[in-house]
Design an enzyme around this catalytic site. Structure first.
Site, short mmCIF file in Angstrom:
data_model
loop_
_atom_site.label_atom_id
_atom_site.label_comp_id
_atom_site.label_asym_id
_atom_site.label_seq_id
_atom_site.Cartn_x
_atom_site.Cartn_y
_atom_site.Cartn_z
CE LYS B 79 -3.99 1.88 2.61
NZ LYS B 79 -4.84 1.67 3.81
CB SER B 154 -8.20 3.52 2.84
OG SER B 154 -7.33 2.88 3.75
CB SER B 178 -8.38 0.75 5.74
OG SER B 178 -9.06 1.96 5.71
#
Lengths: 95, 498
Positions: B79, B154, B178
């Site tokens: 990420k 997210s 997330s």
């Protein structure tokens, strides 16, 4: 609780954010909506309840106070938006 | 044998048997990214050269008979909020568009040490603020099950990448759901470890008392393998906890002396829960019973306060953490900070520079949360909002403590709804926040949670089921997850992406 656009402008200044007139109107509406929603927490009886800042509470974490290598200056300055050979440059702080 | 379809175990077997090399595996994933990422927007500006070089080095060491780490040669995508030295780490924000950290996050060091090959960085909501990956400055990631839909957020890019076999595994971060929510919406496994289990050093801070790094995978063993590598105390993160790291993979097949006790909270079945998700959870409870577990009803009476508490605590911490982006030391600086209004004429140039830089650098969701956080911490309001939210936070954790006296794990939904359309919720911040209703409590309480593939809707979208366990009971959590996985085949379903 209802925030006026003046209140929201004051928050924006505290947060160092610059909002245009349209943004100010939008954020005022949205932040009021969210504040109204979170207002429901006022109904919860929390008398005698200690605030909990971390789910897993860890206290007094110590380490040896020892000197170790730090970031070389060139790397520390590597992401500076504006710099000279030894420092970060910003607009004049004292007028 | 095809590396693209393999789990981490399958990749390691393939390397060991010589079916394929790490270089061949990385090349297969790189080709897959090249072919499919255009429509998914999950992986950001990927250049395979460095990953291929890493893979060749591992292959060479393997050929020479060296001892290799537990993830040797396994590609993993990261990420975009986890720092890698010299590599762009932007949090999908204009603010950090050109930021290259001068250091590696601890999890990255540990992955390197374990022999993993970093496969590139992944799309996400800006600064991890969002539940749909739509607040990214690089545009939304897409759900491989239906390109019109969001993969969640997210960590939407991470979930989409693993679901579409662009990467076998990925690291994300979970502040209010997330990792788990996008895992649910894309039909993969996503684990949020206990707060303090994994070092946050080098994870760009959003809400420091809630953030935790964790893995995505296709099966429970994948996340167990990655957790074993990234978990553990780190002197660079004083909130990382000094506890032994068990062999999580071994825990999966271990046989406890008594049946698993599963709790189902009555509060989970509330308004807003999609009926197909509800049926999947009830069916999962039957699966656990059929596998010899006991299922009992529990109560988490304060869980209904989790979303309002979360949307005070998280923005409060965010407003403080994101104060560092002021255009001085790193990040975006505005070129033009001349006064735009009469009020601004009275402000010093330095303050105007900071305000203009932040206004240009942050998108609307980040701006909204900074404003909200600044307000709930401001003089005269902190007691009413922030301190009250922290008290409610303790009540939420006490509920879990009480429940875990009688059950080993809590079963429930991960997301109240399956994947929704891109654009469907973006204009209504509060509707987006409500998506965290089942995931936020674990972050507030610090406990671990995992989302597993638990069904498909009639229209063919994945449904996630969530298990939660007491703090540091990841072994129990993963074992319970494996019981469900062994009895079902939902984790083998893949989107028909061509």
């Amino acid at each position: 609780m209802n925030l006026s656009s003046e209140d929201v402008a004051k928050v924006a200044l505290l947060a160092r954010l610059r909002l245009g007139p349209e943004e100010l109107a939008t954020y005022t509406e949205q932040i009021n909506e969210i504040i109204h929603y979170v207002e429901q927490l006022q109904q919860v009886d929390t008398a005698g309840v200690e605030p909990l800042a971390h789910g897993v509470e860890v206290r007094n974490v110590f380490r040896e106070d020892r000197r170790h290598e730090s970031l070389p200056r060139e790397q520390a300055l590597g992401n500076a938006p504006k710099r000279n050979h030894e420092a970060f440059l910003v607009p004049a702080v004292l007028q | 044998m095809d590396p693209l379809g393999a789990t981490i175990s399958g990749l390691l077997d393939g390397f060991a048997s010589g079916a394929f090399s790490s270089e061949e595996a990385v090349r297969a994933f790189a080709d897959r990214i090249e072919a499919h990422n255009g429509k998914l927007n999950a992986v950001l500006d990927f250049d395979p050269a460095h990953a291929l070089e890493q893979a060749r080095a591992i292959d060479a060491r393997r050929a020479q008979g060296h001892d290799l780490g537990p993830l040797a040669g396994v590609p993993i995508a990261i990420k975009d909020n986890i720092c890698r030295r010299g590599e762009l780490t932007t949090c999908c924000s204009r603010m950090l568009a050109s930021y290259r950290p001068p250091f590696d996050a601890t999890v990255i060091r540990r992955l390197h040490h374990a022999g993993a090959v970093i496969l590139g960085r992944l799309n996400m909501d800006e600064f991890a603020m969002g539940s749909s990956n739509e607040t990214s400055c690089f545009g939304p990631a897409r759900n491989p099950w239906d390109l019109e839909r969001s993969p969640g957020g997210s960590s939407g890019g991470a979930a989409a990448a693993v679901a579409a076999s662009l990467a076998p595994t990925a690291l994300g971060s979970d502040t209010g759901g997330s990792i788990r929510q996008p895992a649910a919406l894309t039909g993969v496994v996503g684990l949020k470890p206990t707060y303090g289990r994994v070092s946050r050093y080098g994870l760009v801070a959003f809400a420091s008392s809630l953030d935790q790094i964790g893995p995505f995978g296709r099966e429970v063993a994948d996340v167990a393998r990655v957790l074993s590598v990234i978990a553990g105390r780190d002197p660079m993160d004083s909130t990382s906890v000094d506890r032994d790291v068990p062999d999580y993979l071994a825990a999966l097949e271990s046989k406890p002396d008594r049946p698993l006790r599963v709790g189902l909270a009555r509060e989970f079945f509330s308004e807003g829960l999609d009926p197909e998700v509800e049926s999947a959870i009830r069916e999962a409870a039957r699966v656990f019973e059929a596998e010899g577990a006991t299922v009992s009803e529990i109560s988490l009476p304060n869980s209904k306060h989790a979303i309002p508490a979360y949307y005070i605590v998280a923005p409060a911490e965010a407003s403080s953490n994101l104060a560092r982006y002021d255009g001085t030391i790193f990040g975006h600086r505005a070129e033009d900070f001349e006064p735009k209004t009469d009020a601004e004429k009275d402000l010093p140039a330095l303050i105007r520079m900071m305000m203009a830089s932040r206004a240009e650098g942050f998108g609307p969701e980040v701006t909204r949360r900074i404003m909200l956080g600044t307000f709930v911490l401001s003089a005269g309001y902190a007691d009413r909002y922030y301190v009250q939210a922290l008290k409610v936070r303790r009540l939420i954790r006490d509920d879990f403590d009480r429940a875990f006296q009688n059950v080993d794990v809590i079963l429930g939904p991960t997301s109240p709804v399956p994947a929704f359309k891109v654009g469907e919720k973006l204009s209504d911040p509060l509707a987006m926040y409500l998506l965290d209703v089942y995931t936020g409590p674990a972050n507030l309480a610090g406990i671990p949670g995992i989302s597993l593939p638990g069904g498909l809707t009639k229209s063919g979208l994945p449904i996630g089921i969530q298990l939660q366990a007491p703090a540091f009971a990841e072994e129990t959590l993963l074992r319970a997850a494996r019981i469900f996985e062994r009895a079902t085949d939902w984790h083998t379903k893949r989107p028909g992406l061509v």
